[in-house]
Design a protein around this motif. Sequence first.
Motif, PDB file in Angstrom:
ATOM      1  N   LYS A 156       0.847  -1.200   0.000  1.00 16.66           N
ATOM      2  CA  LYS A 156       0.000   0.000   0.000  1.00 16.66           C
ATOM      3  C   LYS A 156       0.880   1.247   0.000  1.00 16.66           C
ATOM      4  O   LYS A 156       0.590   2.247  -0.654  1.00 16.66           O
ATOM      5  CB  LYS A 156      -0.929  -0.027   1.209  1.00 16.66           C
ATOM      6  CG  LYS A 156      -1.788   1.213   1.392  1.00 16.66           C
ATOM      7  CD  LYS A 156      -2.723   1.437   0.222  1.00 16.66           C
ATOM      8  CE  LYS A 156      -3.830   0.400   0.153  1.00 16.66           C
ATOM      9  NZ  LYS A 156      -4.805   0.763  -0.917  1.00 16.66           N
ATOM     10  N   HIS A 157       1.972   1.196   0.771  1.00 15.52           N
ATOM     11  CA  HIS A 157       3.015   2.226   0.734  1.00 15.52           C
ATOM     12  C   HIS A 157       4.351   1.528   0.507  1.00 15.52           C
ATOM     13  O   HIS A 157       4.516   0.347   0.826  1.00 15.52           O
ATOM     14  CB  HIS A 157       3.046   3.028   2.041  1.00 15.52           C
ATOM     15  CG  HIS A 157       1.938   4.021   2.151  1.00 15.52           C
ATOM     16  ND1 HIS A 157       2.115   5.374   1.960  1.00 15.52           N
ATOM     17  CD2 HIS A 157       0.620   3.863   2.431  1.00 15.52           C
ATOM     18  CE1 HIS A 157       0.957   6.007   2.116  1.00 15.52           C
ATOM     19  NE2 HIS A 157       0.028   5.108   2.404  1.00 15.52           N
ATOM     20  N   ALA A 173      -7.714   6.750   4.958  1.00 16.47           N
ATOM     21  CA  ALA A 173      -6.542   7.537   4.580  1.00 16.47           C
ATOM     22  C   ALA A 173      -5.350   7.047   5.391  1.00 16.47           C
ATOM     23  O   ALA A 173      -5.457   6.831   6.601  1.00 16.47           O
ATOM     24  CB  ALA A 173      -6.778   9.018   4.840  1.00 16.47           C
ATOM     25  N   GLN A 180       3.895   9.893   1.234  1.00 20.26           N
ATOM     26  CA  GLN A 180       2.686   9.736   0.436  1.00 20.26           C
ATOM     27  C   GLN A 180       1.484   9.610   1.369  1.00 20.26           C
ATOM     28  O   GLN A 180       1.599   9.114   2.494  1.00 20.26           O
ATOM     29  CB  GLN A 180       2.764   8.479  -0.436  1.00 20.26           C
ATOM     30  CG  GLN A 180       3.911   8.455  -1.435  1.00 20.26           C
ATOM     31  CD  GLN A 180       3.627   9.278  -2.668  1.00 20.26           C
ATOM     32  OE1 GLN A 180       2.474   9.403  -3.103  1.00 20.26           O
ATOM     33  NE2 GLN A 180       4.670   9.839  -3.266  1.00 20.26           N
ATOM     34  N   ILE A 181       0.343  10.082   0.881  1.00 20.75           N
ATOM     35  CA  ILE A 181      -0.943   9.844   1.526  1.00 20.75           C
ATOM     36  C   ILE A 181      -1.803   9.073   0.533  1.00 20.75           C
ATOM     37  O   ILE A 181      -1.950   9.487  -0.623  1.00 20.75           O
ATOM     38  CB  ILE A 181      -1.641  11.151   1.932  1.00 20.75           C
ATOM     39  CG1 ILE A 181      -0.849  11.884   3.015  1.00 20.75           C
ATOM     40  CG2 ILE A 181      -3.064  10.867   2.445  1.00 20.75           C
ATOM     41  CD1 ILE A 181      -1.410  13.250   3.379  1.00 20.75           C
ATOM     42  N   THR A 182      -2.334   7.926   0.974  1.00 19.72           N
ATOM     43  CA  THR A 182      -3.247   7.163   0.126  1.00 19.72           C
ATOM     44  C   THR A 182      -4.651   7.240   0.727  1.00 19.72           C
ATOM     45  O   THR A 182      -4.818   7.276   1.946  1.00 19.72           O
ATOM     46  CB  THR A 182      -2.832   5.688   0.015  1.00 19.72           C
ATOM     47  OG1 THR A 182      -2.744   5.123   1.335  1.00 19.72           O
ATOM     48  CG2 THR A 182      -1.497   5.549  -0.686  1.00 19.72           C
ATOM     49  N   SER A 184      -8.118   5.019   0.406  1.00 13.81           N
ATOM     50  CA  SER A 184      -8.598   3.741  -0.113  1.00 13.81           C
ATOM     51  C   SER A 184     -10.068   3.541   0.202  1.00 13.81           C
ATOM     52  O   SER A 184     -10.586   4.080   1.193  1.00 13.81           O
ATOM     53  CB  SER A 184      -7.791   2.579   0.486  1.00 13.81           C
ATOM     54  OG  SER A 184      -6.416   2.739   0.222  1.00 13.81           O
ATOM     55  N   THR A 190      -7.111   1.402  -3.771  1.00 12.81           N
ATOM     56  CA  THR A 190      -6.664   2.788  -3.692  1.00 12.81           C
ATOM     57  C   THR A 190      -7.523   3.686  -4.569  1.00 12.81           C
ATOM     58  O   THR A 190      -7.723   3.408  -5.763  1.00 12.81           O
ATOM     59  CB  THR A 190      -5.188   2.913  -4.103  1.00 12.81           C
ATOM     60  OG1 THR A 190      -4.388   2.104  -3.234  1.00 12.81           O
ATOM     61  CG2 THR A 190      -4.713   4.354  -4.008  1.00 12.81           C
ATOM     62  N   GLN A 193      -3.891   8.864  -4.486  1.00  9.20           N
ATOM     63  CA  GLN A 193      -2.566   8.848  -3.875  1.00  9.20           C
ATOM     64  C   GLN A 193      -1.922  10.188  -4.145  1.00  9.20           C
ATOM     65  O   GLN A 193      -1.936  10.671  -5.276  1.00  9.20           O
ATOM     66  CB  GLN A 193      -1.701   7.720  -4.439  1.00  9.20           C
ATOM     67  CG  GLN A 193      -0.323   7.648  -3.788  1.00  9.20           C
ATOM     68  CD  GLN A 193       0.401   6.355  -4.118  1.00  9.20           C
ATOM     69  OE1 GLN A 193      -0.208   5.393  -4.580  1.00  9.20           O
ATOM     70  NE2 GLN A 193       1.702   6.325  -3.887  1.00  9.20           N
TER      71      GLN A 193
END
Length: 298
Positions: A156-157, A173, A180-182, A184, A190, A193
Amino acid sequence: GADERPGMKQLFEVGSDRLSRGPVSFAWSPNGQFIATASCQLRLLVHDRKGNLHDEIQIPGRAAPGQCAAVQLAWDRRSEKLALLTAASKPGIGDAVVVYKVRQREAMRLENVQMAKELTHIAWDPQGHVLSVGTAKGNLLLYDTRIGKTMSIMGKHTKGITCGAWSADGRLALGGDDKQITVSLGNGDTEFQLAVKDKPKELQFAPEASSGGSLAATKRLNQISATLSGDQSSIYLYRLGEFGEDPPDIRNPAELRFDPYYGKIKSHHWAGAGYLVVCFDSGQCVLCRMEGGEMEQE
């Protein structure tokens, strides 16, 4: 002793005879009925709002001098379950997750989550059914308490997950050491991003007030507020755009900068649409009134 400050009255105290000396973690349940506390000892204490001991739970692991046995405590929004991330040998890293049901007085260690090493963050979804667990390798685990199964989402990251938050409409979040901020969906897919200028420390979905000052029940939370590790005097607001649309220019977030007099930002919380509470390491808290992504009154 009693607190002598005007307007303040001590209700009860959980002293060092119960918690031992050293760092302490605590968390009130959202309904204000229970407070959970953990210290260097391998036990979690749950008291009711009158100070009566409700339960005492053994925490798995080994006690380490000067280190709290709980990395994080997370209540679900219904105040029915408490998740505990137990401390490992590395600071800020957990090695097990315990879920405690407060009414039943039942604690369960999540064995299928235990297989993932170096856990870093936990958070409940809005219904309190799914617990998200981030790892130091950037992977995401979603544990469904209804069926007792865990879904693993690898990569994911690209680096460790540092923080996260669920929105009221079921999106997650996450911030990471990869800057990075994702965002989902509830199934882990996701949606957005975005790159930020430093490592996120804390994330919140930010409600936006309508022109009449109220938040419509059907309005999606399309704004994320974040504190970053390299700038401890500011909160950044990122707009995400509407569902299915390309997000607006998220490279230029709105910045809410506070006077260094207050100290370093420790935490922030949205108290309804348009109101932001910011807490500092000096012990001061500031209530801000927001309008259109800008601070109208402090």
